[in-house]
Design an enzyme around this catalytic site. Structure first.
Site, PDB file in Angstrom:
ATOM      1  N   ASP A 234      20.263   6.993  86.511  1.00  0.00           N
ATOM      2  CA  ASP A 234      21.193   8.019  86.950  1.00  0.00           C
ATOM      3  C   ASP A 234      20.513   9.199  87.508  1.00  0.00           C
ATOM      4  O   ASP A 234      19.864   9.809  86.701  1.00  0.00           O
ATOM      5  CB  ASP A 234      22.022   8.308  85.466  1.00  0.00           C
ATOM      6  CG  ASP A 234      23.091   9.199  85.515  1.00  0.00           C
ATOM      7  OD1 ASP A 234      22.956   9.920  86.490  1.00  0.00           O
ATOM      8  OD2 ASP A 234      23.898   9.196  84.647  1.00  0.00           O
ATOM      9  N   HIS A 235      20.839   9.620  88.831  1.00  0.00           N
ATOM     10  CA  HIS A 235      20.232  10.684  89.507  1.00  0.00           C
ATOM     11  C   HIS A 235      20.720  12.032  88.829  1.00  0.00           C
ATOM     12  O   HIS A 235      19.947  13.051  89.156  1.00  0.00           O
ATOM     13  CB  HIS A 235      20.508  10.607  90.836  1.00  0.00           C
ATOM     14  CG  HIS A 235      19.310  10.937  91.791  1.00  0.00           C
ATOM     15  ND1 HIS A 235      18.283  12.008  91.153  1.00  0.00           N
ATOM     16  CD2 HIS A 235      19.016  10.993  93.234  1.00  0.00           C
ATOM     17  CE1 HIS A 235      17.741  12.259  92.255  1.00  0.00           C
ATOM     18  NE2 HIS A 235      18.058  11.645  93.345  1.00  0.00           N
ATOM     19  N   ARG A 236      21.645  12.048  88.054  1.00  0.00           N
ATOM     20  CA  ARG A 236      22.013  13.229  87.377  1.00  0.00           C
ATOM     21  C   ARG A 236      20.964  13.884  86.345  1.00  0.00           C
ATOM     22  O   ARG A 236      21.035  15.101  86.430  1.00  0.00           O
ATOM     23  CB  ARG A 236      23.298  13.150  86.714  1.00  0.00           C
ATOM     24  CG  ARG A 236      24.448  12.731  87.566  1.00  0.00           C
ATOM     25  CD  ARG A 236      25.814  12.525  86.739  1.00  0.00           C
ATOM     26  NE  ARG A 236      25.480  11.453  85.816  1.00  0.00           N
ATOM     27  CZ  ARG A 236      26.514  11.142  84.843  1.00  0.00           C
ATOM     28  NH1 ARG A 236      27.603  11.905  84.769  1.00  0.00           N
ATOM     29  NH2 ARG A 236      26.324   9.926  84.131  1.00  0.00           N
TER      30      ARG A 236
END
Length: 286
Positions: free
Chosen positions: A256-258
């Protein structure tokens, strides 16, 4: 109550349908808005029978659940996949050497069992991979436990039983537990509780084949590891000035790049690769 559940939009996480949702639908009441964004309406399909014979088959409950969870993950998580390789020549030799000892305890040491232990060490080293994002409160939830889901291919579809407290168990114990839950998954004897609570997931397709793939993160987790089939490859030995045959295993990490940046993912993969390449490290880091 005569309600077709396919017509009900659940108000729970990932559109989960509750008893109250069914009752509201049966009485004509408007259900509360789901806790996630509304699903994209399905596009109408063409009439395939115009082109030739067709056959319809109802989706199993497992497949319908997979459709919902994968759509939820894909629409919610901005995913990136990091690819890497590990030289497992020494680890594979150790795995075979430990085979007879494990068999005496009723276990079979597989690469997945070893990866469970290595992943647990990596999650301790990089705690963001063992977390979840709470967008409602703008907080990151760091889990103090390490429960790892293991994707199991069954005749009825993909199931992901969970091995708990991986960091507190040895490889042989993990191998025994893994064999038990995999058998229960194939026999459709898993309980809902045995498929809940994972903080990370491993999907090993090495027994089938392939050189790499991009697994989808299992929300609300933030990362998943995908493992492909190892093969013998010529690797340059600078000290000897020659190529040597080495057993190389490709693997990937979707995240999850968040929450996780590319550099974090690269370090995580390098940590896993180094543990696989030097079994001696497992005694220290694991």
């Amino acid at each position: 109550m005569g309600v077709n559940l396919l017509d009900v939009v659940g108000s729970g996480p990932a559109y989960r349908i509750s008893e109250s949702d069914v009752k509201r639908f049966a009485t004509g009441e408007v259900a509360p808005a789901p806790t996630t964004s509304a699903p994209v309406p399905a596009m109408p399909l063409p009439d395939f029978s115009k082109f030739g014979p067709v056959r319809r088959e109802a989706m199993s409950g497992i497949r319908r659940a997979t459709v919902r969870s994968m759509a939820q993950a894909w629409s919610t998580i901005p995913m990136v996949t990091q690819f890497d390789k590990a030289d497992i020549t020494e680890m594979e030799a150790l795995r075979k050497k430990m085979g007879p000892r494990a068999e005496k305890r009723g276990a079979k040491v597989t690469m997945t069992a070893i990866l469970l232990k290595i992943a647990a060490a990596a999650l301790k080293q990089f705690p963001k991979f063992n977390a979840s994002i709470d967008t409602a409160s703008n907080e990151v939830i760091f889990k103090e436990y390490i429960h790892i889901g293991v994707a199991v291919d069954t005749p009825t579809g993909l199931l992901v039983p969970v091995v708990r407290d991986v960091d507190k168990k040895g490889v042989i114990t993990l191998a025994a537990e893994l064999g038990e839950i995999a058998a229960k998954a194939r026999d459709r004897k898993l309980t809902p509780e045995e498929m809940q609570g994972a903080s990370f997931t491993i999907s090993n397709l090495g027994g089938i084949g392939g050189t790499g793939f991009t697994p989808i993160v299992n929300w609300p987790e933030v990362a998943i590891m995908g493992v492909s089939r190892s093969s013998m490859e010529p690797v340059w030995n600078a000290e000897k000035g020659t190529f040597e045959p080495r057993n190389i295993m490709p693997f990937s990490l979707s995240y999850d790049h968040r929450l996780i940046d590319g550099a974090d993912a690269a370090r995580f993969c390098r940590f896993v690769a180094e543990m696989l390449e030097d079994p001696f490290l497992l005694g220290f880091e694991g």
